[in-house]
Design an enzyme around this catalytic site. Structure first.
Site, PDB file in Angstrom:
ATOM      1  N   ALA A  20      38.599  35.923  41.262  1.00  0.00           N
ATOM      2  CA  ALA A  20      38.116  37.205  40.741  1.00  0.00           C
ATOM      3  C   ALA A  20      36.662  37.074  40.319  1.00  0.00           C
ATOM      4  O   ALA A  20      36.187  35.979  39.993  1.00  0.00           O
ATOM      5  CB  ALA A  20      38.972  37.641  39.551  1.00  0.00           C
ATOM      6  N   HIS A  21      35.955  38.182  40.298  1.00  0.00           N
ATOM      7  CA  HIS A  21      34.556  38.179  39.904  1.00  0.00           C
ATOM      8  C   HIS A  21      34.358  37.516  38.542  1.00  0.00           C
ATOM      9  O   HIS A  21      33.495  36.655  38.377  1.00  0.00           O
ATOM     10  CB  HIS A  21      34.004  39.609  39.883  1.00  0.00           C
ATOM     11  CG  HIS A  21      32.579  39.680  39.475  1.00  0.00           C
ATOM     12  ND1 HIS A  21      32.200  39.886  38.158  1.00  0.00           N
ATOM     13  CD2 HIS A  21      31.435  39.543  40.184  1.00  0.00           C
ATOM     14  CE1 HIS A  21      30.883  39.886  38.092  1.00  0.00           C
ATOM     15  NE2 HIS A  21      30.390  39.685  39.308  1.00  0.00           N
TER      16      HIS A  21
END
Length: 127
Positions: free
Chosen positions: A84-85
């Site tokens: 995930a970012h």
């Protein structure tokens, strides 16, 4: 099990597991353990609330959130996994991160003191 979602994880999210409320479980995304003041941010427009040394608690992040990572000492997000970012950028900045908590941004309140354990994937509400 799909994407790490197990019966135990759902019980944690729903608050039916033992100790629910003070302990929030997620995925360990960036190593380290820190304590500090939580700042809950639900949109990019609220990023100005974050001060140097705060712990960012949010539903999710995107590239527009990048500059705030230079200020925070940890990140907690409701959504995400290792790629995930929030997880990737936290590792780049060397700050602990716990992602995929499901509901941290609803449970944790602005100003609460929390401990983020990026090794175990656990967030503890201290006060």
């Amino acid at each position: 099990m799909l994407w790490g979602v197990t019966r135990e994880r759902i019980e944690d999210w729903l608050g039916t597991a033992a100790g629910a409320g003070k302990i929030i479980k997620g995925f360990p995304a960036s190593p380290g353990v820190v304590e500090g003041r939580a700042v809950v941010v639900t949109s990019v427009e609220e990023l100005n609330k974050v001060k140097e040394g705060d712990i960012l608690v949010c539903p999710n992040t995107s590239p527009a959130w990048g500059p705030v990572f230079a200020k925070v000492k940890a990140v907690v997000s409701d959504i995400g996994g290792l790629m995930a970012h929030a997880a990737i950028v936290a590792r780049e900045y060397g700050v602990p991160a716990v992602v995929g908590t499901g509901n941290a941004s609803r449970i944790i309140k602005d100003g609460q003191r929390i401990r983020v354990d990026g090794f175990k994937g656990v967030v503890e509400i201290l006060e």
